[in-house]
Design a protein around this motif. Sequence first.
Motif, PDB file in Angstrom:
ATOM      1  N   PRO A  96      91.058 157.163  62.208  1.00  0.00           N
ATOM      2  CA  PRO A  96      89.770 156.821  61.587  1.00  0.00           C
ATOM      3  C   PRO A  96      88.841 156.142  62.570  1.00  0.00           C
ATOM      4  CG  PRO A  96      91.476 155.306  60.869  1.00  0.00           C
ATOM      5  CD  PRO A  96      92.172 156.392  61.641  1.00  0.00           C
ATOM      6  N   ALA A  97      87.573 156.412  62.397  1.00  0.00           N
ATOM      7  CA  ALA A  97      86.569 155.798  63.266  1.00  0.00           C
ATOM      8  C   ALA A  97      86.527 154.290  63.030  1.00  0.00           C
ATOM      9  CB  ALA A  97      85.194 156.405  62.988  1.00  0.00           C
ATOM     10  N   PRO A  98      86.356 153.495  64.083  1.00  0.00           N
ATOM     11  CA  PRO A  98      86.310 152.040  63.898  1.00  0.00           C
ATOM     12  C   PRO A  98      85.095 151.634  63.068  1.00  0.00           C
ATOM     13  CG  PRO A  98      85.661 152.634  66.132  1.00  0.00           C
ATOM     14  CD  PRO A  98      86.166 153.890  65.498  1.00  0.00           C
ATOM     15  N   ARG A  99      85.350 150.752  62.118  1.00  0.00           N
ATOM     16  CA  ARG A  99      84.265 150.266  61.276  1.00  0.00           C
ATOM     17  C   ARG A  99      83.463 149.191  62.002  1.00  0.00           C
ATOM     18  NH1 ARG A  99      87.130 148.580  55.790  1.00  0.00           N
ATOM     19  NH2 ARG A  99      88.425 147.485  57.312  1.00  0.00           N
ATOM     20  N   PRO A 100      82.160 149.179  61.811  1.00  0.00           N
ATOM     21  CA  PRO A 100      81.363 148.130  62.468  1.00  0.00           C
ATOM     22  C   PRO A 100      81.729 146.764  61.939  1.00  0.00           C
ATOM     23  CG  PRO A 100      80.045 149.334  60.859  1.00  0.00           C
ATOM     24  CD  PRO A 100      81.339 150.075  60.976  1.00  0.00           C
ATOM     25  N   ARG A 101      81.814 145.811  62.838  1.00  0.00           N
ATOM     26  CA  ARG A 101      82.165 144.454  62.442  1.00  0.00           C
ATOM     27  C   ARG A 101      80.977 143.794  61.737  1.00  0.00           C
ATOM     28  NH1 ARG A 101      86.698 142.199  64.521  1.00  0.00           N
ATOM     29  NH2 ARG A 101      87.852 143.402  66.067  1.00  0.00           N
ATOM     30  N   PRO A 102      81.212 143.204  60.576  1.00  0.00           N
ATOM     31  CA  PRO A 102      80.117 142.510  59.884  1.00  0.00           C
ATOM     32  C   PRO A 102      79.660 141.303  60.683  1.00  0.00           C
ATOM     33  CG  PRO A 102      82.212 142.095  58.796  1.00  0.00           C
ATOM     34  CD  PRO A 102      82.475 143.141  59.831  1.00  0.00           C
ATOM     35  N   TRP A 103      78.355 141.071  60.706  1.00  0.00           N
ATOM     36  CA  TRP A 103      77.814 140.002  61.539  1.00  0.00           C
ATOM     37  C   TRP A 103      76.891 139.055  60.771  1.00  0.00           C
ATOM     38  CZ3 TRP A 103      72.544 140.377  61.304  1.00  0.00           C
ATOM     39  CH2 TRP A 103      72.018 141.634  60.966  1.00  0.00           C
ATOM     40  N   ARG A 104      76.546 139.377  59.512  1.00  0.00           N
ATOM     41  CA  ARG A 104      75.569 138.541  58.804  1.00  0.00           C
ATOM     42  C   ARG A 104      76.087 137.125  58.588  1.00  0.00           C
ATOM     43  NH1 ARG A 104      75.258 143.633  56.647  1.00  0.00           N
ATOM     44  NH2 ARG A 104      73.189 144.627  56.698  1.00  0.00           N
ATOM     45  N   LEU A 105      77.350 136.995  58.155  1.00  0.00           N
ATOM     46  CA  LEU A 105      77.905 135.663  57.927  1.00  0.00           C
ATOM     47  C   LEU A 105      77.988 134.870  59.224  1.00  0.00           C
ATOM     48  CD1 LEU A 105      80.772 136.396  55.363  1.00  0.00           C
ATOM     49  CD2 LEU A 105      78.616 135.207  54.945  1.00  0.00           C
ATOM     50  N   ARG A 106      78.332 135.534  60.299  1.00  0.00           N
ATOM     51  CA  ARG A 106      78.422 134.831  61.582  1.00  0.00           C
ATOM     52  C   ARG A 106      77.056 134.374  62.067  1.00  0.00           C
ATOM     53  NH1 ARG A 106      81.814 138.692  65.413  1.00  0.00           N
ATOM     54  NH2 ARG A 106      81.358 136.969  66.847  1.00  0.00           N
ATOM     55  N   VAL A 107      76.041 135.209  61.839  1.00  0.00           N
ATOM     56  CA  VAL A 107      74.684 134.811  62.220  1.00  0.00           C
ATOM     57  C   VAL A 107      74.231 133.607  61.397  1.00  0.00           C
ATOM     58  CG1 VAL A 107      72.268 135.532  62.223  1.00  0.00           C
ATOM     59  CG2 VAL A 107      74.026 137.079  63.083  1.00  0.00           C
ATOM     60  N   ALA A 108      74.508 133.645  60.084  1.00  0.00           N
ATOM     61  CA  ALA A 108      74.133 132.515  59.233  1.00  0.00           C
ATOM     62  C   ALA A 108      74.869 131.250  59.660  1.00  0.00           C
ATOM     63  CB  ALA A 108      74.437 132.843  57.774  1.00  0.00           C
ATOM     64  N   LEU A 109      76.153 131.378  59.989  1.00  0.00           N
ATOM     65  CA  LEU A 109      76.910 130.216  60.450  1.00  0.00           C
ATOM     66  C   LEU A 109      76.359 129.699  61.769  1.00  0.00           C
ATOM     67  CD1 LEU A 109      79.325 128.323  60.089  1.00  0.00           C
ATOM     68  CD2 LEU A 109      80.746 130.017  61.256  1.00  0.00           C
ATOM     69  N   GLY A 110      75.956 130.597  62.654  1.00  0.00           N
ATOM     70  CA  GLY A 110      75.373 130.172  63.919  1.00  0.00           C
ATOM     71  C   GLY A 110      74.058 129.433  63.723  1.00  0.00           C
ATOM     72  N   LEU A 111      73.230 129.886  62.784  1.00  0.00           N
ATOM     73  CA  LEU A 111      71.961 129.196  62.519  1.00  0.00           C
ATOM     74  C   LEU A 111      72.210 127.795  61.955  1.00  0.00           C
ATOM     75  CD1 LEU A 111      69.840 132.118  60.999  1.00  0.00           C
ATOM     76  CD2 LEU A 111      69.694 131.137  63.297  1.00  0.00           C
ATOM     77  N   VAL A 112      73.153 127.697  61.017  1.00  0.00           N
ATOM     78  CA  VAL A 112      73.488 126.376  60.473  1.00  0.00           C
ATOM     79  C   VAL A 112      74.019 125.470  61.582  1.00  0.00           C
ATOM     80  CG1 VAL A 112      75.054 125.160  58.912  1.00  0.00           C
ATOM     81  CG2 VAL A 112      73.880 127.217  58.142  1.00  0.00           C
ATOM     82  N   ALA A 113      74.832 126.021  62.483  1.00  0.00           N
ATOM     83  CA  ALA A 113      75.376 125.219  63.574  1.00  0.00           C
ATOM     84  C   ALA A 113      74.273 124.717  64.500  1.00  0.00           C
ATOM     85  CB  ALA A 113      76.390 126.045  64.361  1.00  0.00           C
ATOM     86  N   LEU A 114      73.298 125.574  64.796  1.00  0.00           N
ATOM     87  CA  LEU A 114      72.207 125.152  65.678  1.00  0.00           C
ATOM     88  C   LEU A 114      71.366 124.065  65.024  1.00  0.00           C
ATOM     89  CD1 LEU A 114      71.068 128.600  67.134  1.00  0.00           C
ATOM     90  CD2 LEU A 114      72.381 126.806  68.282  1.00  0.00           C
ATOM     91  N   VAL A 115      71.089 124.215  63.721  1.00  0.00           N
ATOM     92  CA  VAL A 115      70.307 123.188  63.028  1.00  0.00           C
ATOM     93  C   VAL A 115      71.086 121.878  62.969  1.00  0.00           C
ATOM     94  CG1 VAL A 115      69.228 122.572  60.835  1.00  0.00           C
ATOM     95  CG2 VAL A 115      69.036 124.900  61.696  1.00  0.00           C
ATOM     96  N   GLN A 116      72.379 121.955  62.679  1.00  0.00           N
ATOM     97  CA  GLN A 116      73.205 120.751  62.615  1.00  0.00           C
ATOM     98  C   GLN A 116      73.236 120.047  63.972  1.00  0.00           C
ATOM     99  OE1 GLN A 116      74.706 119.408  59.998  1.00  0.00           O
ATOM    100  NE2 GLN A 116      75.880 117.818  61.062  1.00  0.00           N
TER     101      GLN A 116
END
Length: 240
Positions: free
Chosen positions: A70-90
């Motif tokens: 099977p073709a590799p599924r794209p890795r989800p990134w929305r949660l990681r981006v949101a976590l990164g934004l929260v980390a930068l603000v914190q």
Amino acid sequence: MNCSDSRESLSARIDGEEPAVAEDVLDRHLAGCPECRAWQGRATALRRAALVREAPRVPDLTARILAEVPAPRPRPWRLRVALGLVALVQSGLGLAELLGADVGHAVHGGPAHLGNESAAWNVAVGVGLLWAALRPSAAAGLLPALGGFVVLLGIVSGVDLSAGQVAVDRVASHALVVAGVALLFAVRRQHSRQPAPPSADRVPAPGAGWTGRSGDVAGDEQGQPQRRRFPQLPTGRRAA
């Protein structure tokens, strides 16, 4: 020197053994005896034929294997981006607090060192959340510490809020770290559900009822391999 002794010594030399006669004597006999030279050639070819064989021809299964994988599924990134934004603000809020700005986390009326410790903790929380956003496998290690901190902070804030010792806006300033821990849990859950290649986590069981050394995989009653409790690291990450 007769040919019989010569060929016995030649056979020993072809097999890597010590010949019965001296090497120079054997070489002089070969130089003057074409029959022994021919016999040596046939013996060498026979030994090579017994040791070296042509590899069997197999069909090229590359296209079939690639079609069935099977073709590799794209890795989800929305949660990681949101976590990164929260980390930068914190982290930004903690740095601003270290520089003397009032961001709602400062310890009013307390010693300056206590306020600096609070600011340093806020920066550390932001750095940890940012690292988990970049490396989701690290989220599992951060969850116990930050999760325990948020639970205890919620209990203490509720008690202080009910006693009138703290304002609502002061309690609301902790919503960012609560959101960070929630995203951290979501990223960890998402990462654990990603399919991994069955490398060292599953190995064939030697047989039913087999148990090996500590860390090995035991088979069940049907001889099926069971998953390791602690998956081993890849060979490239092991010490020699």
